[in-house]
Scaffold this motif. Structure first.
Motif, mmCIF file in Angstrom:
data_model
loop_
_atom_site.group_PDB
_atom_site.id
_atom_site.type_symbol
_atom_site.label_atom_id
_atom_site.label_comp_id
_atom_site.label_asym_id
_atom_site.label_seq_id
_atom_site.Cartn_x
_atom_site.Cartn_y
_atom_site.Cartn_z
ATOM 1 N N ARG A 68 0.824 -1.214 0.000
ATOM 2 C CA ARG A 68 0.000 0.000 0.000
ATOM 3 C C ARG A 68 0.858 1.265 0.000
ATOM 4 N N THR A 69 1.980 1.218 0.705
ATOM 5 C CA THR A 69 2.869 2.384 0.716
ATOM 6 C C THR A 69 3.414 2.639 -0.683
ATOM 7 N N LEU A 70 3.836 1.592 -1.373
ATOM 8 C CA LEU A 70 4.357 1.761 -2.732
ATOM 9 C C LEU A 70 3.252 2.191 -3.695
ATOM 10 N N TYR A 71 2.040 1.708 -3.456
ATOM 11 C CA TYR A 71 0.921 2.119 -4.297
ATOM 12 C C TYR A 71 0.668 3.619 -4.159
ATOM 13 N N GLU A 72 0.713 4.103 -2.907
ATOM 14 C CA GLU A 72 0.512 5.537 -2.670
ATOM 15 C C GLU A 72 1.607 6.385 -3.317
ATOM 16 N N LEU A 73 2.782 5.772 -3.520
ATOM 17 C CA LEU A 73 3.886 6.500 -4.154
ATOM 18 C C LEU A 73 3.754 6.551 -5.668
ATOM 19 N N GLY A 74 2.842 5.765 -6.218
ATOM 20 C CA GLY A 74 2.634 5.802 -7.662
ATOM 21 C C GLY A 74 2.986 4.524 -8.393
ATOM 22 N N PHE A 75 3.469 3.509 -7.688
ATOM 23 C CA PHE A 75 3.773 2.237 -8.348
ATOM 24 C C PHE A 75 2.461 1.548 -8.715
ATOM 25 N N ARG A 76 2.439 0.956 -9.905
ATOM 26 C CA ARG A 76 1.245 0.276 -10.368
ATOM 27 C C ARG A 76 1.608 -1.016 -11.097
ATOM 28 N N ASP A 77 0.619 -1.909 -11.118
ATOM 29 C CA ASP A 77 0.687 -3.131 -11.918
ATOM 30 C C ASP A 77 1.988 -3.910 -11.685
ATOM 31 N N ARG A 78 2.707 -4.161 -12.789
ATOM 32 C CA ARG A 78 3.900 -4.999 -12.703
ATOM 33 C C ARG A 78 4.972 -4.377 -11.817
ATOM 34 N N GLU A 79 5.158 -3.069 -11.900
ATOM 35 C CA GLU A 79 6.178 -2.407 -11.082
ATOM 36 C C GLU A 79 5.832 -2.493 -9.592
ATOM 37 N N LEU A 80 4.558 -2.377 -9.288
ATOM 38 C CA LEU A 80 4.126 -2.497 -7.899
ATOM 39 C C LEU A 80 4.379 -3.907 -7.379
ATOM 40 N N ALA A 81 3.997 -4.911 -8.173
ATOM 41 C CA ALA A 81 4.206 -6.303 -7.762
ATOM 42 C C ALA A 81 5.688 -6.613 -7.604
ATOM 43 N N LEU A 82 6.506 -6.143 -8.553
ATOM 44 C CA LEU A 82 7.945 -6.425 -8.535
ATOM 45 C C LEU A 82 8.621 -5.826 -7.307
ATOM 46 N N HIS A 83 8.376 -4.552 -7.062
ATOM 47 C CA HIS A 83 9.097 -3.882 -5.979
ATOM 48 C C HIS A 83 8.544 -4.254 -4.598
ATOM 49 N N SER A 84 7.272 -4.576 -4.508
ATOM 50 C CA SER A 84 6.729 -5.077 -3.244
ATOM 51 C C SER A 84 7.354 -6.421 -2.904
ATOM 52 N N TRP A 85 7.420 -7.283 -3.914
ATOM 53 C CA TRP A 85 8.003 -8.612 -3.720
ATOM 54 C C TRP A 85 9.474 -8.507 -3.328
ATOM 55 N N MET A 86 10.215 -7.676 -4.033
ATOM 56 C CA MET A 86 11.640 -7.538 -3.755
ATOM 57 C C MET A 86 11.882 -6.953 -2.370
ATOM 58 N N PHE A 87 11.098 -5.961 -1.994
ATOM 59 C CA PHE A 87 11.290 -5.323 -0.694
ATOM 60 C C PHE A 87 11.060 -6.329 0.432
ATOM 61 N N CYS A 88 9.968 -7.083 0.362
ATOM 62 C CA CYS A 88 9.666 -8.065 1.409
ATOM 63 C C CYS A 88 10.680 -9.206 1.420
ATOM 64 N N SER A 89 11.095 -9.643 0.217
ATOM 65 C CA SER A 89 12.078 -10.726 0.129
ATOM 66 C C SER A 89 13.425 -10.307 0.725
ATOM 67 N N MET A 90 13.847 -9.086 0.438
ATOM 68 C CA MET A 90 15.102 -8.586 0.990
ATOM 69 C C MET A 90 15.023 -8.427 2.505
ATOM 70 N N ALA A 91 13.861 -8.025 3.001
ATOM 71 C CA ALA A 91 13.686 -7.905 4.453
ATOM 72 C C ALA A 91 13.821 -9.265 5.122
ATOM 73 N N ILE A 92 13.181 -10.285 4.548
ATOM 74 C CA ILE A 92 13.268 -11.637 5.097
ATOM 75 C C ILE A 92 14.714 -12.124 5.096
ATOM 76 N N ALA A 93 15.386 -11.957 3.956
ATOM 77 C CA ALA A 93 16.759 -12.437 3.822
ATOM 78 C C ALA A 93 17.692 -11.738 4.810
ATOM 79 N N LEU A 94 17.569 -10.435 4.915
ATOM 80 C CA LEU A 94 18.473 -9.666 5.771
ATOM 81 C C LEU A 94 18.241 -9.978 7.250
ATOM 82 N N VAL A 95 16.992 -9.996 7.669
ATOM 83 C CA VAL A 95 16.676 -10.225 9.076
ATOM 84 C C VAL A 95 17.091 -11.626 9.518
ATOM 85 N N PHE A 96 16.740 -12.622 8.718
ATOM 86 C CA PHE A 96 17.049 -13.995 9.135
ATOM 87 C C PHE A 96 18.522 -14.337 8.957
ATOM 88 N N ASN A 97 19.159 -13.787 7.947
ATOM 89 C CA ASN A 97 20.589 -14.039 7.784
ATOM 90 C C ASN A 97 21.390 -13.415 8.920
#
Length: 263
Positions: free
Chosen positions: A164-193
């Protein structure tokens, strides 16, 4: 007329004395009241009545002890001193129990109250640190956030803040899905590593350094002390800042004018 003794005193009534003595004997002979024996914790007896909470708590305990692949209804039942069929009164399948564990954990994720005029950078940074703390409180979250290719509803709710934060910034469709996925994936990797791998920054991690070439050994020895002095907080803060900076760069791309084709 009552007869007095030689000292001029009246004798006590024998009947009264006899009754008193009889009363004392009767009191002494009365059987003592026996109360119910107190229950001793841990004493043998009927096992406690099974409940949904008991099953859920035992499932989380077992998941902390080993990989999710080893998790079975039979193991949960054995740990509760019951049979597998008893668990199906509360959860129809292994997948349903794992999903319940995931929702139980993820639904407890709470973002701090949003401040007035809070920036999107602050919102994402809050989310990152809240996720880090939540994973410390519930280390098994990584094992149950997705089961058999299906994302837990609780985990999906956690990620909504990012999307929702990225959506409010103007990300849409494929770009929204891509950057949301990457942000959450990087958070998981960094925190658990960082939680599981920070031990590899200790001097002990270079125990087998003699298997490397001399120049490689010298370079790693040079880094040994700075590595051992790194704190998890500064590692995570740097990683989180880089993730947010990446979103800022992507925003600049969105704001850049699209070149007009000369043809």
């Amino acid at each position: 007329m009552p007869v007095k003794d030689k000292q001029g005193k009246k004798p006590r009534a024998k009947a009264a004395a006899g009754a008193s003595a009889t009363g004392k004997r009767a009191t002494a002979a009365a059987p003592a009241k026996v109360g119910r024996p107190k229950k001793v914790p841990g004493a043998a007896g009927r096992p406690p009545r099974l409940s949904r909470k008991m099953v859920l708590d035992k499932a989380m305990e077992l998941l902390q002890q080993g990989p999710v692949e080893d998790f079975t209804m039979a193991r949960v039942a054995a740990s509760l001193d019951t049979v597998s069929m008893a668990l199906y009164n509360y959860f129809p399948s292994r997948q349903a129990l794992l999903a319940a564990v995931a929702d139980h954990i993820c639904m407890r994720f709470k973002m701090p109250p949003r401040k007035r005029n809070q920036t999107w950078q602050d919102t994402l940074r809050q989310w990152l640190w809240t996720f880090k703390k939540h994973s410390d409180d519930y280390p098994i979250i990584l094992k149950v956030m997705g089961i058999d290719g299906k994302s837990s509803p609780g985990w999906l709710r956690i990620t909504l803040t990012v999307s929702r934060t990225l959506y409010e910034l103007g990300f849409r469709d494929r770009e929204l899905a891509l950057h949301s996925w990457m942000f959450c994936s990087m958070a998981i990797a960094l925190v658990f590593n960082e939680r599981e791998g920070s031990i590899f920054r200790s001097p002990m991690s270079l125990t087998d350094i003699d298997h490397l070439n001399p120049d490689e050994q010298d370079f790693l020895i040079m880094l040994r002390r700075p590595h051992s002095e790194l704190r998890s907080e500064e590692v995570l803060e740097l990683g989180f800042s880089q993730m947010i900076a990446n979103i800022e760069r992507e925003l600049d791309k969105l704001a850049a004018p699209v070149p007009v084709s000369s043809g």
